[in-house]
Design a protein around this motif. Structure first.
Motif, PDB file in Angstrom:
ATOM      1  N   TRP A  24       0.832  -1.198   0.000  1.00  0.00           N
ATOM      2  CA  TRP A  24       0.000   0.000   0.000  1.00  0.00           C
ATOM      3  C   TRP A  24       0.872   1.255   0.000  1.00  0.00           C
ATOM      4  O   TRP A  24       0.629   2.193  -0.753  1.00  0.00           O
ATOM      5  CB  TRP A  24      -0.928  -0.035   1.204  1.00  0.00           C
ATOM      6  CG  TRP A  24      -1.850   1.142   1.301  1.00  0.00           C
ATOM      7  CD1 TRP A  24      -2.925   1.412   0.513  1.00  0.00           C
ATOM      8  CD2 TRP A  24      -1.756   2.202   2.246  1.00  0.00           C
ATOM      9  NE1 TRP A  24      -3.514   2.586   0.916  1.00  0.00           N
ATOM     10  CE2 TRP A  24      -2.813   3.090   1.970  1.00  0.00           C
ATOM     11  CE3 TRP A  24      -0.886   2.492   3.277  1.00  0.00           C
ATOM     12  CZ2 TRP A  24      -3.011   4.241   2.708  1.00  0.00           C
ATOM     13  CZ3 TRP A  24      -1.093   3.636   4.020  1.00  0.00           C
ATOM     14  CH2 TRP A  24      -2.153   4.498   3.732  1.00  0.00           C
ATOM     15  N   GLY A  27       2.562   1.758  -3.322  1.00  0.00           N
ATOM     16  CA  GLY A  27       1.552   2.229  -4.271  1.00  0.00           C
ATOM     17  C   GLY A  27       1.255   3.707  -4.112  1.00  0.00           C
ATOM     18  O   GLY A  27       1.144   4.447  -5.096  1.00  0.00           O
ATOM     19  N   LEU A  28       1.154   4.156  -2.875  1.00  0.00           N
ATOM     20  CA  LEU A  28       0.930   5.589  -2.629  1.00  0.00           C
ATOM     21  C   LEU A  28       2.127   6.420  -3.071  1.00  0.00           C
ATOM     22  O   LEU A  28       1.963   7.512  -3.627  1.00  0.00           O
ATOM     23  CB  LEU A  28       0.641   5.828  -1.146  1.00  0.00           C
ATOM     24  CG  LEU A  28      -0.726   5.373  -0.642  1.00  0.00           C
ATOM     25  CD1 LEU A  28      -0.861   5.643   0.854  1.00  0.00           C
ATOM     26  CD2 LEU A  28      -1.845   6.042  -1.409  1.00  0.00           C
ATOM     27  N   TRP A  30       4.143   5.653  -5.467  1.00  0.00           N
ATOM     28  CA  TRP A  30       4.093   5.639  -6.926  1.00  0.00           C
ATOM     29  C   TRP A  30       3.135   6.723  -7.439  1.00  0.00           C
ATOM     30  O   TRP A  30       3.449   7.448  -8.375  1.00  0.00           O
ATOM     31  CB  TRP A  30       3.652   4.260  -7.412  1.00  0.00           C
ATOM     32  CG  TRP A  30       3.478   4.177  -8.894  1.00  0.00           C
ATOM     33  CD1 TRP A  30       2.309   4.176  -9.578  1.00  0.00           C
ATOM     34  CD2 TRP A  30       4.516   4.107  -9.874  1.00  0.00           C
ATOM     35  NE1 TRP A  30       2.539   4.099 -10.923  1.00  0.00           N
ATOM     36  CE2 TRP A  30       3.897   4.053 -11.131  1.00  0.00           C
ATOM     37  CE3 TRP A  30       5.896   4.077  -9.806  1.00  0.00           C
ATOM     38  CZ2 TRP A  30       4.610   3.974 -12.312  1.00  0.00           C
ATOM     39  CZ3 TRP A  30       6.611   3.996 -10.990  1.00  0.00           C
ATOM     40  CH2 TRP A  30       5.976   3.946 -12.214  1.00  0.00           C
ATOM     41  N   ILE A  31       1.985   6.834  -6.806  1.00  0.00           N
ATOM     42  CA  ILE A  31       1.015   7.855  -7.198  1.00  0.00           C
ATOM     43  C   ILE A  31       1.563   9.248  -6.885  1.00  0.00           C
ATOM     44  O   ILE A  31       1.402  10.185  -7.668  1.00  0.00           O
ATOM     45  CB  ILE A  31      -0.335   7.610  -6.508  1.00  0.00           C
ATOM     46  CG1 ILE A  31      -0.969   6.322  -7.052  1.00  0.00           C
ATOM     47  CG2 ILE A  31      -1.284   8.788  -6.699  1.00  0.00           C
ATOM     48  CD1 ILE A  31      -2.187   5.860  -6.282  1.00  0.00           C
ATOM     49  N   ALA A  32       2.266   9.395  -5.742  1.00  0.00           N
ATOM     50  CA  ALA A  32       2.789  10.696  -5.322  1.00  0.00           C
ATOM     51  C   ALA A  32       3.852  11.229  -6.279  1.00  0.00           C
ATOM     52  O   ALA A  32       3.970  12.433  -6.463  1.00  0.00           O
ATOM     53  CB  ALA A  32       3.353  10.607  -3.905  1.00  0.00           C
ATOM     54  N   GLY A  34       3.831  10.842  -9.399  1.00  0.00           N
ATOM     55  CA  GLY A  34       3.220  11.079 -10.695  1.00  0.00           C
ATOM     56  C   GLY A  34       3.196   9.866 -11.592  1.00  0.00           C
ATOM     57  O   GLY A  34       3.053   9.987 -12.802  1.00  0.00           O
ATOM     58  N   GLY A  36       0.905   7.715 -11.831  1.00  0.00           N
ATOM     59  CA  GLY A  36      -0.449   7.363 -12.241  1.00  0.00           C
ATOM     60  C   GLY A  36      -1.013   6.246 -11.375  1.00  0.00           C
ATOM     61  O   GLY A  36      -0.302   5.596 -10.615  1.00  0.00           O
ATOM     62  N   ALA A  37      -2.281   6.037 -11.516  1.00  0.00           N
ATOM     63  CA  ALA A  37      -2.938   5.000 -10.727  1.00  0.00           C
ATOM     64  C   ALA A  37      -2.533   3.623 -11.245  1.00  0.00           C
ATOM     65  O   ALA A  37      -2.373   3.414 -12.446  1.00  0.00           O
ATOM     66  CB  ALA A  37      -4.450   5.167 -10.812  1.00  0.00           C
ATOM     67  N   MET A  38      -2.353   2.690 -10.325  1.00  0.00           N
ATOM     68  CA  MET A  38      -1.982   1.333 -10.714  1.00  0.00           C
ATOM     69  C   MET A  38      -3.250   0.518 -10.961  1.00  0.00           C
ATOM     70  O   MET A  38      -4.234   0.657 -10.248  1.00  0.00           O
ATOM     71  CB  MET A  38      -1.145   0.659  -9.618  1.00  0.00           C
ATOM     72  CG  MET A  38       0.256   1.174  -9.577  1.00  0.00           C
ATOM     73  SD  MET A  38       1.357   0.445  -8.347  1.00  0.00           S
ATOM     74  CE  MET A  38       0.787  -1.150  -8.058  1.00  0.00           C
ATOM     75  N   SER A  39      -3.173  -0.340 -11.956  1.00  0.00           N
ATOM     76  CA  SER A  39      -4.296  -1.224 -12.235  1.00  0.00           C
ATOM     77  C   SER A  39      -4.292  -2.374 -11.226  1.00  0.00           C
ATOM     78  O   SER A  39      -3.355  -2.526 -10.437  1.00  0.00           O
ATOM     79  CB  SER A  39      -4.174  -1.784 -13.650  1.00  0.00           C
ATOM     80  OG  SER A  39      -3.054  -2.657 -13.727  1.00  0.00           O
ATOM     81  N   TRP A  43      -1.162  -3.973  -8.819  1.00  0.00           N
ATOM     82  CA  TRP A  43      -1.216  -4.252  -7.381  1.00  0.00           C
ATOM     83  C   TRP A  43      -0.889  -5.716  -7.095  1.00  0.00           C
ATOM     84  O   TRP A  43      -0.166  -6.028  -6.144  1.00  0.00           O
ATOM     85  CB  TRP A  43      -2.597  -3.913  -6.820  1.00  0.00           C
ATOM     86  CG  TRP A  43      -2.799  -2.444  -6.634  1.00  0.00           C
ATOM     87  CD1 TRP A  43      -3.522  -1.616  -7.428  1.00  0.00           C
ATOM     88  CD2 TRP A  43      -2.251  -1.631  -5.604  1.00  0.00           C
ATOM     89  NE1 TRP A  43      -3.459  -0.343  -6.958  1.00  0.00           N
ATOM     90  CE2 TRP A  43      -2.690  -0.312  -5.827  1.00  0.00           C
ATOM     91  CE3 TRP A  43      -1.432  -1.871  -4.511  1.00  0.00           C
ATOM     92  CZ2 TRP A  43      -2.337   0.741  -5.004  1.00  0.00           C
ATOM     93  CZ3 TRP A  43      -1.084  -0.816  -3.677  1.00  0.00           C
ATOM     94  CH2 TRP A  43      -1.531   0.465  -3.929  1.00  0.00           C
TER      95      TRP A  43
END
Length: 88
Positions: A24, A27-28, A30-32, A34, A36-39, A43
């Motif tokens: 988790w 993943g956060l 990665w989003i921070a 830039g 993008g959202a992970m599929s 995950w």
């Protein structure tokens, strides 16, 4: 249930919780940055990678401790080692 089994199950549950938290967190991160959202597949791959790394490290450290406890490292025959000074 045997105390040893309970300790093992507790350790596995703790490892799974830590792996989930790390997944988790990564993943956060990665989003921070830039990314993008992970599929869902991303995950799953991340969770399998972290779990596999944890399992492999547990296995290798367990083998190292087992080898040390049973004295396998003390029984190595290195009489052909060129750097050894006390040659027979």
């Amino acid at each position: 249930m045997n105390r040893r089994v309970v300790r093992l199950l507790t350790s596995v549950v703790i490892a799974v919780v830590i792996a989930a938290a790390m997944t988790w967190g990564v993943g956060l991160a990665w989003i921070a940055i830039g990314g993008g959202a992970m599929s869902l597949h991303g995950w799953i791959a991340l969770a399998l990678g972290i779990s596999g790394t944890v399992a492999l490290s547990w296995l290798l450290m367990g083998l190292a401790f087992k080898s040390d406890r049973e004295g396998w490292d003390d029984r190595v025959d290195n009489h052909l080692d060129p750097g050894r000074r006390d040659q027979d």
